[in-house]
Design an enzyme around this catalytic site. Structure first.
Site, PDB file in Angstrom:
ATOM      1  CB  CYS A   1       6.141   2.161   0.887  1.00  0.00           C
ATOM      2  SG  CYS A   1       5.975   3.920   1.124  1.00  0.00           S
TER       3      CYS A   1
ATOM      4  CG  HIS B   1       0.885   2.722   3.573  1.00  0.00           C
ATOM      5  ND1 HIS B   1       1.850   1.690   3.514  1.00  0.00           N
ATOM      6  CD2 HIS B   1       1.570   3.708   2.676  1.00  0.00           C
ATOM      7  CE1 HIS B   1       2.882   1.818   2.692  1.00  0.00           C
ATOM      8  NE2 HIS B   1       2.774   3.053   2.316  1.00  0.00           N
TER       9      HIS B   1
END
Lengths: 388, 388
Positions: A84, A334
């Protein structure tokens, strides 16, 4: 050492567009970034691109050259993957390359296509950011790992689910005016507490969504911006990268993020500031507890006190140090590979008074963006300042 | 600008070890690199690691921190993915970071686990280095793509399969004494011509094997090497990176590699040399035709003449400019993520008179390593020189 200017930023709306490829998304984000910057594509020296799960979600590796093409740029391209934090590390390397003096203009960003996998498929794909042999095969998923961190936090420092709920409420509030956000919808503490449980104590509203999206940044040297009369009042003045053991069980603490601390200290020192100088921050709130660990690791809150920051209004839009004015991962969304670059884009717009929420921080001159990979085995922190 | 020294190199044997993970392989390579270098692990400022298909072959992304751990290093780690040029781009970034002055010691390398997928599975996984939408779904595999390039070459410049066969024979000869090579076995031109056809004109012996393996490099600044009395006579003096359109049908030429030319010109210029100064080279011979296109793009041979270079002895071990003295990808093996770093390791050992084949180039002072991704949509070139 050349200062690194953010000449232009571009973001697709984050959300649920399973039919769109990452090249399509990144192409769109890059058009916005180039249009805003006034920089010519032919001046780009390189493309630094973050992507996490393209192999699994669209059977596509080697996305660097593909994204250069999608952006209409002829320049060597590199794909960075740090879960991420993929585009966070791309930004970190871009800053070093421009300071080095070899590169004057870099296109930096990231994209992720996720929703086409469905929620279960995306959750399984996300799991490859953890240790496959020692965590994933034992049944660990990311909601489970962060739930363990939340439980450890409560046990060590106190706090309860209702405290975390205030973080979700705050971030949804912040996203209300952000037209790029996945959720422009207010929620209440009760909504969070009554939502389906994902992994105790975390529920559905403690968790960021699965998202598709892209972010692009045109970064230039100070000298390039001056020579080409580019309006770029915001600079990246500090960069830091931290690392930690991959698996949770190999860490000294479950409820701290030393990789974020390492990255933060390096970025503060690099910028010649400390945490007190930070007017607002975008931090990696993949789960509500992650925001707590982040603001403590970054010295915005003391260890054990971050849990009350949203509840007590210290990190709300009208608080001392607003956190995630964009809506954060929680409400803005996200799309993994895009997140790190999108945080830089949001901070830049907020500092430049070009963001729907700039009014919350009218006198802000200094802010940071914190991007994390896995259970923070990787982290980057960037300090941005208004320099003109 | 600090010079970049190769303080230590480590390679696992390349080959068929499906039971070993990439962390296991990279750990082994890094032990050898640290042991040879005399550099303390605690001095490492960062880990730059190339891997291509870990998501598919071992359900493992986010390999940066995992590899730092495997190497016993506590430092921020980044994974680079540029298909078969993954660790080449890691080296390119490492060179820039050390020159920048911010980093003194970097652990750079790569690994790939492939044979556990089987030949068909690995071929399918390798295909994600091509354009999924426009090439892979139309049935393109890498042997097929390189076969098209070979056919285009024959049509444009002449040549025949027997010319390519001499490249395979040469590279197998070169690997005979390389104990890390996957194949230490001589072959004849007839073997190549009689081998099963993979994609006309390329046969089994025109193709590199599927391999497991890892490579690690300890790179330091000149000042670090001096201060710590590190024996590191070889420096990376030139770096270059090139890019091209991803899909073959978007290129101007099928039988040329402009990305390799771009990378080569940049690296030559960076080192202040030209192709005439190159004493020997490791180039990316994933297929025999790829070696031809590489040596032409790097100006070691003129356009249209590289096809006869091995046949006429110009690139054999006793020739004017020996190519792939290690055995190349063809005979040494091609664990994708490890290849770029392994080429730097081989060139360093050859220049330092520490290689089984150093005798072939006793007076060599200058050499290069060329690493390519996909059908050369990505390429890196590094010039290495003996500086002490």
């Amino acid at each position: 050492m050349s200062e690194v200017r953010v000449a232009g930023v571009g973001l697709t709306p984050f959300g649920n567009v399973p039919e769109r490829t990452s090249r399509d998304l990144f192409g769109q984000a890059s058009i916005e970034a180039f249009d805003k910057s006034g920089v010519a594509r032919s001046d780009v020296d390189g493309v630094l691109y973050g992507n996490f799960m393209g192999e699994l979600s669209e059977h596509q590796g080697h996305q660097g050259p593909l994204m250069a093409e999608a952006a209409g740029v002829q320049a060597p391209a590199t794909r960075y993957e740090s879960a991420c934090a993929s585009s966070g590390v791309a930004v970190a390397d871009a800053v070093k390359r421009i300071r080095n003096g070899e590169d004057d203009v870099l296109l930096v960003g990231g994209a992720e296509r996720m929703t086409n996998l469905g929620t279960a498929g995306a959750t399984e794909a996300l799991a490859i950011a953890a240790d496959d042999l020692w965590e994933v095969r034992a049944g660990t998923t990311f909601p489970g790992a962060y739930a363990l961190m939340a439980q450890a936090y409560f046990e060590t420092y106190g706090g309860e689910h209702a405290d975390l709920a205030h973080i979700a409420v705050k971030n949804h509030d912040n996203a209300l005016e952000n037209e790029k956000a996945q959720y422009q919808r207010a929620i209440e503490v009760e909504d969070v507490l009554e939502a389906p449980q994902v992994s105790s104590p975390l529920g559905l509203y403690d968790s960021c969504p699965i998202s598709d999206g892209a972010a692009a940044l045109v970064l230039t040297s100070e000298s390039y911006a001056e020579e080409h009369d580019i309006d770029a009042p915001v600079a990246i003045t500090g960069t830091g990268q931290g690392g930690d053991r991959m698996a949770l069980h190999d860490r000294d603490y479950l409820a701290r993020s030393p990789a974020a601390r390492e990255a933060g200290e390096e970025a503060y020192s690099d910028a010649g500031i400390d945490a007190n100088d930070i007017d607002f921050a975008e931090v990696h709130d993949c789960f509500t507890i992650a925001e707590v660990l982040a603001i403590e690791a970054l010295d915005i809150e003391s260890i054990g006190e971050g849990i009350t920051a949203a509840r007590d209004g210290r990190t709300t839009a009208d608080g001392e140090t607003p956190i995630n004015l964009s809506g954060g991962l929680k409400a803005k969304g996200h799309p993994v590979g895009a997140t790190g670059a999108s945080q830089i884009a949001e901070v830049t717009s907020l500092l430049a008074d070009e963001h729907a929420n700039s009014d919350a921080v009218p006198d802000a001159t200094t802010a940071l963006a914190h991007n994390a990979g896995g259970t923070v085995a990787s982290a980057t922190v960037h300090v941005l300042e208004v320099v003109e």
